[in-house]
Scaffold this motif. Structure first.
Motif: not given
Length: 287
Positions: A108-114, A71-75
């Motif tokens: 796709p983005p993976l949430d580090p919290s699991g 999330q938020g990459m390539l701003p």
């Protein structure tokens, strides 16, 4: 369909140099090169040597694995080439365009919290934004992006339907799918692959084939993958669905199984080929 080998299968017991030789010997049509193993190759070899191998052997390169979005990459309009994800992307495009590999896997983005607990619609919109930018960057290299849904709870794109919404919204001819039988299954034990029939068939750029152990939800993970022929994933239904859609491309075996990594690369690649070939033959998917 054509047989392909993903280097994750023998990741911890082999090298790209070994994989090239053994995949050629086993009979695979294609190989998917992992970025970490590519970097290992580049310590003692050159990209031109890799290109020469593919020019002089039957085995050919397919997708390069993998670039992980966040999330938020390539701003900004111009990419930050100090960003590790963009360094991976640039390496995949540079090497892929040189050796004849036209595809890069995008996760796709993976949430580090699991567990992903965010706004799904917003996350999908963010994937569209990032993929649109990557599509522009990839075009001069002649590279196509294979967007891969991941069924784990930490993923923001878990279903075929969600991936389809994103690819349609991106609406670029160099952005499509890689469908992975276990990543689909990971979303609530899904063995119904009929939603694949609703996507644009020309957007199916690659396929990953494997089954998995039957374990409780709390133990489900990528390390439970196994070769086709056993396990809980209905690989026959998966292949038959793809065949109905007119898919004739590569089918790559991809496991992340520590048990396999403890064996020899010869054992892994021979069994990866025999089980994948058998599955394709059983379902009349071989050309």
């Amino acid at each position: 369909m054509k047989t392909s080998y993903n280097e994750a299968c023998a990741r911890d017991c082999s090298t790209l140099e070994q994989d090239l030789s053994l995949c050629e010997k086993a009979g695979f049509d294609y190989i998917e090169i992992r970025l970490d193993m590519l970097r290992g190759w580049l310590k003692d070899h050159t990209v031109d040597q890799l290109k020469e191998f593919f020019e002089t052997h039957r085995l050919k390169p397919h997708a390069i694995n993998a670039v992980y979005l966040r999330q938020g990459m390539l701003p900004d309009e111009m990419p930050d080439w100090n960003d590790p994800a963009m360094q991976d992307f640039k390496l995949a495009c540079d090497v892929g365009s040189t050796i004849g590999s036209s595809y890069v896997i995008i996760v796709p983005p993976l949430d580090p919290s699991g567990v992903f607990t965010g706004d799904t619609a917003a996350a999908e919109k963010e994937c569209v934004r990032i993929l649109k930018k990557l599509a522009v960057f990839a075009r001069p290299f002649g590279m196509k992006l294979c967007f891969e849904l991941v069924g784990l709870r930490k993923s923001c794109v878990r279903s075929i339907e969600a991936a389809d919404r994103i690819v349609r919204a991106v609406d670029e001819d160099n952005v499509g799918f890689v469908f992975d039988s276990y990543n689909i299954y990971l979303n609530d034990h899904c063995n119904d692959f009929s939603a694949i029939k609703t996507v644009q068939p020309e957007k199916i750029f690659a396929v990953h084939l494997m089954s998995a152990d039957d374990v409780p939800d709390s133990e489900m993970g990528q390390d439970k993958r196994c070769f086709s022929g056993s396990g809980v994933v209905d690989t026959d239904k998966f292949l038959k669905t793809l065949k109905i859609c007119g898919y004739t491309g590569m089918v790559s075996v991809e496991t992340f199984r520590p048990e396999y990594w403890s064996k020899t690369p010869e054992w892994v690649i021979e069994n990866a080929y025999s089980t994948t070939y058998t599955a394709l033959k059983k379902n009349q998917c071989l050309e």
